[in-house]
Each structure stands twice: as C-alpha cells, then as structure tokens.
Design a protein around this motif. Structure first.
Motif: not given
Length: 478
Positions: A328-335
């Motif tokens: 849920i907390t993942s974002e594209p910037a995190f990879g």
C-alpha cells in the motif's frame, strides 16, 4: 509440485508480453480465471475419485490432460483461443497439487508430515525462483509459448516416478459418482466469477445481469447443498464441515488464496506498467514471495508440533498484514525493491498459514476421506483464487476505466486496451512523456485500490486463524 508452482510465476511474468502480442487487455483476468475456475470445479471431483479408486489412476488422468492443455496454450494465436486452451489445462490441473499433497498425507505420520510439508515447500521456492527468470528469458529471447511448454518434461518425469514407485491397495467395489453435485458446483462458481469479472465494467454492479448471476450463484449453491445431503457418495461430504479444524482451515484458505492470486497476477504488471521496468525485474519482484514462502514453510513445519496450530497460524496472519501494508505504501520512486520486500512478507504469511492448514486438515481425518478433505482445502484456496482474480480484476478495470474517462480531455477517446501498449517496452516509447506519465498515474492509483484489498483480506485471515485450537489434535481426538 514443481510443475504446479512454476505455472503461477512463469505465466504471470509473461502475461504482459502475451497481452502485448495477442491484445485484449480487458480479457487479462480471464486467462487466470478460466484456469482457476476449472481447477475449483474439478478439485473436489478428483479428491473424491482418489478416495474411491486410488491416487495413482486419478493423478495420471489429470496430469495428461494438463499437459495436452499446456501444449495447446503455447500454440494459441489469439486471446480467446488462449482462454479456451487454459480451460482444458485447468481441467487437468485440478488433480496435480491436491492429489500430490494427499499422497504425502498417506505415507507420513503427523510428526513426519509437518516436516515433509515444509521440505516440499522448498520445491515451490526453487521452481518459483526459476519461474520468473525463465519467464523473462523466454519472453525476451525466445517466445512466450515456452512458459507453457516447460511443463511437458516435468509432467512426463512425474508420471514415470509415480508409475514406478507408488504402490497402493484400494478396495474394489461399485461406486456412485456425484455428477449432479459437480454440475451444480460448476454453474454456481461460474456465475459468481462472471459477476465479479464483468461487474462494474461491462455492466454496473446493480444491473440485471449482475443481480441475475448472483441469484444464480445463491440458488446453485443451495441446490448443491441439498444434493450433497442426499447423494449416496457425495462429492463433498457435508459432515467434514462439522469438524472445526477443517472449517477454520478452509475459511483461511479462501482468504489467503485471494491474496496469493492477487500478488501473483498484479505485481509484475505494477512493476512493468507503472514503474517501467522489464519483465525480468517484474518477475524477480514477484519471486520474493516465492523465497519467503518456502523458508517460512520449512520453519513452520519444524516448529508446528511444539507451537501448535494457533501460534503458527497467527505468525502467518501477521506476515500477510505487514506485506500488504508495504505494498500500500509503495510508490514508483521507491523502486521494485520495496515491492519485493512486501511480496516477501506475504510469502512468509503464506508459508506459515498453508503449512498449518494442510497438516491440520490431513491429521484430523482418516485415509478413506483424506483425499476429499485435502481436496476441500485446496478447493477453498482455488475458489479464493478464482474470486480474488475476478474481484480484483474488476476493481482494477473499474478504477482505471473511471480514471481514463475523467481525463478523456487529455487522453482522447481511449479505453482499457491502451494498457496493452503500456506493457510493451517498444510501444511504450511511442507515447509522449506527459501522456505516458498520466497513464502510469492512472494505473498506479488503480493498483493501490487492489493493494488495499490485500490488507482487508489479510485482516480477515488473521481473524479466521485466531479460532484455531492451541495445540495439536489428530483424527483420534476428533
């Protein structure tokens, strides 16, 4: 078991490329759903037949059908053909995993069984790590058809091994096959799956088709339960559901099965479509679940006797929640690493819960119903898979369609099939930067609705397993 495990990860890794080649993104979930539907329908039938006629002949029949379906899938030239061939493959797949697991339950005691189930999970680990890598290699360097044809040598080896080494004595007598029950189950589950896939996309959730299909599901299940009460040899004996351990395990298998198929189906698409990475990277993000699963299953098998069902299952339930929160907390910037860690914790949850479910079910019944009891647990997991991919596919399609409609002034008159191009590395480069960014944003938002679904299901799983008895009970006590 290797063949069953590799089927999930290798196909999922290749699906974006298959969709890019054959088209039809709107049919994406059908490739999984039709396979899972036929597994769900045939698993109880195979389980009952294995109790009546022995494990070996039923296993042979299932594997041969599965291999024929695998060959045909690799020859598919369109999405409808692929779906039709996956239908055949699913008919055979219903025999592979449950009967293999039943055989393990037959030849080991409860003390040995918990350890062996953990060791067998390492087969899932090896195949599931190899699967994404092979899927990526086949897609990029050979052809996606090989993700299906890879089953052939392993299926043949399995048949040879079972033929040579499995010896069983089965009482020969005339049996009554519950064909009516099988038919009612097929109609009911098919109606439910179609309602979830098309609801909110082809028609609204409150439309006449949706309401009709849900009513057909309820009616079909009602008639199925009546049939099972009066059948001479019911496909799924209802008395099994009076056993609290089987009830808890089967409910848990339903919810965890929904999580499992969601991760397998959508993690590669998220990594490739939203983050823009290759099929190999998407496959390895998914493979982290396949690493966490066997490691935790091996540990769970070794500590099950000491900790008991309850503590083992609770550890798994918390693992599912942690993994869902990370996604849920993942974002594209995190990879993709962040996504991979989330997948790993979901694998930990699956390892602890499924080992507990399988051992507890097999240990609470006798040989004469172990096949159908094991099949009932596998059935609930596959129903979870079927409902899960249908429901989450519907959520994804609904949210993405809404996003595209909302931004139609910037994107023009495009539909869900635009995702075909987003999943193709060459086609993706043809988009203008601002258009691609907007499409990725829409897919990202839609995917996070699916991830929230994982968390809800993880909480439901934790609640279910909290009702397990604290300790170990065998069929002598039940």
């Amino acid at each position: 078991m290797f063949m069953a495990a590799i089927e999930g990860t290798i196909v999922s890794t290749a699906m974006p490329s298959i969709v890019a080649d054959l088209g039809g993104f709107s049919y994406f979930s059908w490739v999984f759903s039709i396979f899972l539907l036929m597994q769900a329908v045939t698993i109880p039938i195979y389980g009952k037949l294995a109790d009546l006629f022995g494990r070996k002949p039923v296993y042979f029949l299932g594997v041969i059908i599965f291999l024929v379906g695998s060959i045909l899938c690799g020859l598919a030239t369109s999405m409808p053909l692929l779906i039709a061939f996956r239908f055949i493959q699913g008919i055979g797949a219903g025999a592979v995993q449950p009967i293999a697991s039943t055989i393990v339950g037959d030849i080991y005691s409860i003390e040995e069984r918990s350890k062996i189930q953990g060791y067998l999970a390492s087969v899932w680990g090896i195949s599931s790590i190899v699967g994404p890598a092979l899927g990526g290699i086949f897609v990029e360097y050979i052809h996606w058809a090989w993700v299906y044809w890879i089953n052939i040598p392993f299926g043949i080896l399995s048949l040879i091994g079972i033929s040579l080494y499995l010896h069983e004595n089965v009482e020969k007598k005339k049996h009554s096959i519950d064909y009516v029950g099988s038919g009612l189950l097929f109609v009911s589950i098919s109606a439910l799956m179609l309602a979830f896939i098309q609801g909110g996309v082809a028609w609204s959730w409150t439309s006449l088709p949706s309401l009709f299909l849900m009513a057909l599901f309820v009616l079909g299940m009602g008639l199925f339960l009546l049939q099972e009460k009066r059948a001479l040899e019911p496909m799924m004996p209802l008395k099994l559901w009076r056993n609290p351990i089987i009830v808890i395990s089967n409910v848990g298998s339903l919810t965890t099965g929904m999580i499992m198929i969601g991760v397998i189906s959508f993690i590669p698409t998220y990594v490739q479509g939203v983050m823009g990475y290759s099929a190999i990277v998407g496959g390895f993000s998914l493979a982290m679940m396949s690493i966490g699963w066997p490691v935790s299953a091996t540990i769970a098998g070794k500590v099950l006797i000491r900790l008991g069902y309850l503590k083992n299952a609770l550890i798994g339930g918390f693992g599912l929640i942690i993994g869902s929160i990370l996604l849920i907390t993942s974002e594209p910037a995190f990879g993709p690493i962040w996504v991979g860690i989330g997948s790993f914790f979901i694998g930990v949850g699956m390892g602890f819960t499924t080992t507990t479910f399988t051992v507890s079910v097999q240990s609470s019944v006798e040989w004469r119903v172990r096949g159908v009891a094991t099949a009932s647990n596998m059935f609930m997991r596959i129903v979870g898979n079927t409902v899960g991919i249908s429901l989450m596919g519907g959520i994804l399609n609904t949210r993405l369609a809404h996003f595209l409609e909302t931004h139609s002034n910037k994107l023009g008159g495009i539909d869900l099939d635009i995702t075909n191009q987003m999943l193709d590395a060459e086609e993706r480069q043809k988009f203008a930067d601002d258009t691609l960014a907007l499409l990725q944003e829409g897919l990202n938002i839609s995917m996070h609705y699916v991830f929230w679904g994982f968390l809800v299901l993880a909480i439901m799983s934790l609640i279910a397993v909290s009702f397990f008895p604290n300790g170990i009970k065998t069929n002598k006590q039940l």
